[in-house]
Design a protein around this motif. Structure first.
Motif, short mmCIF file in Angstrom:
data_model
loop_
_atom_site.label_atom_id
_atom_site.label_comp_id
_atom_site.label_asym_id
_atom_site.label_seq_id
_atom_site.Cartn_x
_atom_site.Cartn_y
_atom_site.Cartn_z
N MET A 1 0.83 -1.21 0.00
CA MET A 1 0.00 0.00 0.00
C MET A 1 0.86 1.26 0.00
SD MET A 1 -2.94 -1.20 -0.36
CE MET A 1 -3.74 0.41 -0.31
N LEU A 2 1.95 1.23 0.78
CA LEU A 2 2.85 2.39 0.80
C LEU A 2 3.48 2.60 -0.57
CD1 LEU A 2 4.64 1.88 4.25
CD2 LEU A 2 2.89 3.58 3.68
N TRP A 3 3.90 1.49 -1.19
CA TRP A 3 4.52 1.58 -2.51
C TRP A 3 3.51 2.05 -3.55
CZ3 TRP A 3 3.73 -2.00 -6.75
CH2 TRP A 3 4.58 -1.77 -7.84
N LEU A 4 2.29 1.51 -3.49
CA LEU A 4 1.26 1.89 -4.46
C LEU A 4 0.89 3.36 -4.33
CD1 LEU A 4 -0.46 0.59 -6.69
CD2 LEU A 4 -2.24 0.22 -4.99
N GLY A 5 0.85 3.86 -3.08
CA GLY A 5 0.55 5.28 -2.90
C GLY A 5 1.62 6.17 -3.51
N LYS A 6 2.87 5.77 -3.39
CA LYS A 6 3.95 6.56 -3.99
C LYS A 6 3.92 6.46 -5.52
CE LYS A 6 7.11 6.18 -0.06
NZ LYS A 6 8.43 5.69 0.41
N ALA B 1 1.37 6.10 -7.36
CA ALA B 1 0.24 6.90 -7.87
C ALA B 1 0.64 8.35 -8.11
CB ALA B 1 -0.94 6.83 -6.90
N VAL B 2 1.63 8.85 -7.38
CA VAL B 2 2.08 10.24 -7.57
C VAL B 2 3.39 10.31 -8.35
CG1 VAL B 2 0.86 11.06 -5.53
CG2 VAL B 2 3.21 10.24 -5.30
N GLY B 3 3.80 9.17 -8.95
CA GLY B 3 5.00 9.17 -9.78
C GLY B 3 6.29 8.97 -9.04
N VAL C 1 14.37 6.45 -9.38
CA VAL C 1 14.11 5.36 -10.32
C VAL C 1 13.45 5.86 -11.60
CG1 VAL C 1 12.86 3.21 -10.68
CG2 VAL C 1 13.98 3.65 -8.49
N LEU C 2 12.46 6.75 -11.48
CA LEU C 2 11.70 7.18 -12.65
C LEU C 2 12.57 7.88 -13.70
CD1 LEU C 2 8.99 7.29 -14.05
CD2 LEU C 2 8.48 9.40 -12.81
N PRO C 3 13.38 8.90 -13.33
CA PRO C 3 14.25 9.51 -14.36
C PRO C 3 15.24 8.51 -14.95
CG PRO C 3 14.10 10.92 -12.43
CD PRO C 3 13.47 9.61 -12.05
N LEU C 4 15.72 7.59 -14.12
CA LEU C 4 16.67 6.59 -14.61
C LEU C 4 16.01 5.70 -15.66
CD1 LEU C 4 19.46 5.27 -14.31
CD2 LEU C 4 18.50 3.86 -12.48
N VAL D 1 14.31 -0.50 -8.36
CA VAL D 1 14.52 -0.43 -9.81
C VAL D 1 13.84 -1.60 -10.51
CG1 VAL D 1 16.23 -0.37 -11.66
CG2 VAL D 1 16.68 0.82 -9.53
N VAL D 2 13.92 -2.79 -9.91
CA VAL D 2 13.26 -3.95 -10.50
C VAL D 2 11.75 -3.74 -10.55
CG1 VAL D 2 12.79 -6.41 -10.24
CG2 VAL D 2 15.08 -5.54 -9.81
N GLN D 3 11.18 -3.29 -9.42
CA GLN D 3 9.75 -3.01 -9.39
C GLN D 3 9.37 -1.95 -10.40
OE1 GLN D 3 8.61 -3.85 -4.71
NE2 GLN D 3 9.16 -1.82 -5.36
N GLY D 4 10.15 -0.89 -10.47
CA GLY D 4 9.84 0.19 -11.41
C GLY D 4 9.92 -0.25 -12.85
N CYS D 5 10.96 -1.02 -13.21
CA CYS D 5 11.12 -1.48 -14.59
C CYS D 5 9.99 -2.42 -14.99
CB CYS D 5 12.46 -2.17 -14.76
SG CYS D 5 13.89 -1.08 -14.71
N LEU D 6 9.64 -3.35 -14.11
CA LEU D 6 8.56 -4.28 -14.43
C LEU D 6 7.23 -3.56 -14.56
CD1 LEU D 6 9.46 -7.30 -12.11
CD2 LEU D 6 9.72 -7.15 -14.59
N LEU D 7 6.96 -2.65 -13.63
CA LEU D 7 5.70 -1.91 -13.70
C LEU D 7 5.66 -1.01 -14.92
CD1 LEU D 7 3.03 -1.35 -12.22
CD2 LEU D 7 4.17 0.55 -11.06
N PHE D 8 6.76 -0.36 -15.24
CA PHE D 8 6.82 0.53 -16.39
C PHE D 8 6.61 -0.25 -17.69
CE2 PHE D 8 9.12 3.05 -19.60
CZ PHE D 8 8.50 4.27 -19.42
N THR D 9 7.27 -1.41 -17.78
CA THR D 9 7.10 -2.25 -18.97
C THR D 9 5.67 -2.72 -19.12
OG1 THR D 9 9.39 -3.00 -18.77
CG2 THR D 9 7.93 -4.31 -20.14
#
Length: 314
Positions: A66-71, A73-75, A87-90, A281-289
């Motif tokens: 929930m903490l991760w999902l809340g963050k 949601a705001v990028g 992670v996002l700019p990277l 980074v793993v979470q971000g890359c998988l979610l972004f993909t």
């Protein structure tokens, strides 16, 4: 038409939520402790506990999600454990490399495969058709990494026309940057031509058997006009769907090609982060993909009525 668009948009939100849950769960199944990996085996237990608290790894998994999902949601996808960068700019920086290669490769593959499939369907079971199908099947059967290595060996080592390894950003040297992405684009283009040609051929064969094509020929229309005006537009709908699937598939699976050509793309970032146990980074890359895959298919679905009149009537 409006109800069709609303239905597709409504399906997107629960899909993204399920993808987020799957990404979060799969990342937690990766063996190894990222904190222990960062600090080393000889780290002080108090220091390890403090860093785990700072990263929120001591909270129960539902709370972490929930903490991760809340963050998210705001990028805010957090910071890399390995280098401390956001992670996002990277990811966006790395995605520029992967996205450019995939988009250009799919564009050229479609540009070559759709007419080839149409010609094969027009000359079904004739030498031209057999040659096109044989070529498409051969390209479809070649592994991407193996074809990339062959092209590197021929044009990089033997002929010396193109660089073998490395990458130069377009902002530094546009001409040199083009040389580094030629072989990756050619590799992906050749592989995807096979599947697109076969799909285009199958769709065109189905359309050529319809009554309105027979009627158009009976009216005395030139064969070229029959193919371009009546067959191609109606046979393109299945191929358009396939293009959307290929885009999503390539964006998610380009890591092997980026490793072969040593490109600093999103796929290679994901692989490196998995080995480093870099959870954010793993979470971000998988979610972004996954997000790109869902959005690409959403665009394909929304554009589908342009190619298939039956959808407009729903």
């Amino acid at each position: 038409m409006l109800s069709y668009v609303l239905r597709r948009l409504a399906f997107t939100i629960p899909t993204l939520l399920l993808v987020a849950m799957a990404v979060f769960t799969l990342v937690r199944l990766i063996p190894g402790d990222p904190v222990q990996l960062m600090l080393g085996d000889a780290a002080d237990p108090a220091q390890v506990a403090e860093m785990r608290r700072a990263l929120g790894l001591e909270e129960p998994l539902p709370v972490q999600f929930m903490l991760w999902l809340g963050k998210v949601a705001v990028g805010d996808l957090g910071k890399s454990i390995s280098n401390g960068l956001p992670v996002l700019p990277l990811m966006i920086e790395r995605f520029q490399v992967s996205g450019l290669i995939v988009l250009v490769a799919v564009f050229f593959a479609a540009l070559l495969a759709v007419p080839a499939g149409l010609l094969a369907a027009w000359r079904q079971n004739q030498p031209l058709d057999l040659a096109i199908v044989a070529g498409a099947t051969m390209l479809l059967s070649i592994p991407t990494f193996w074809l990339g290595l062959l092209l590197l060996l021929l044009f990089g080592l033997k002929l010396g026309w193109l660089p073998v390894v490395g990458y130069v950003p377009f902002s530094e040297n546009f001409g040199q940057a083009l040389l580094y992405i030629v072989l990756p684009i050619v590799t992906l283009t050749m592989v995807e031509i096979g599947v697109m040609t076969r799909m285009s051929r199958a769709a065109a064969i189905d359309v050529l058997r319809l009554d309105y094509v027979t009627h158009a020929r009976a009216k005395g229309l030139p064969e070229r006009r029959v193919l371009m005006r009546h067959v191609l537009p109606n046979a393109f709908a299945p191929t358009w769907t396939l293009i959307g699937l290929i885009l999503g598939h390539l964006l998610g699976g380009i890591a092997v090609l980026e490793t072969v050509f040593t490109l600093p793309g999103l796929g290679r970032l994901l692989v490196d982060s998995i080995f480093a146990r870099d959870y954010p980074v793993v979470q971000g890359c998988l979610l972004f993909t996954a997000l790109i895959y869902v959005l690409v298919n959403l665009v394909v679905d929304l554009c589908y009525p342009l190619f298939d009149p039956r959808v407009q009537a729903e």
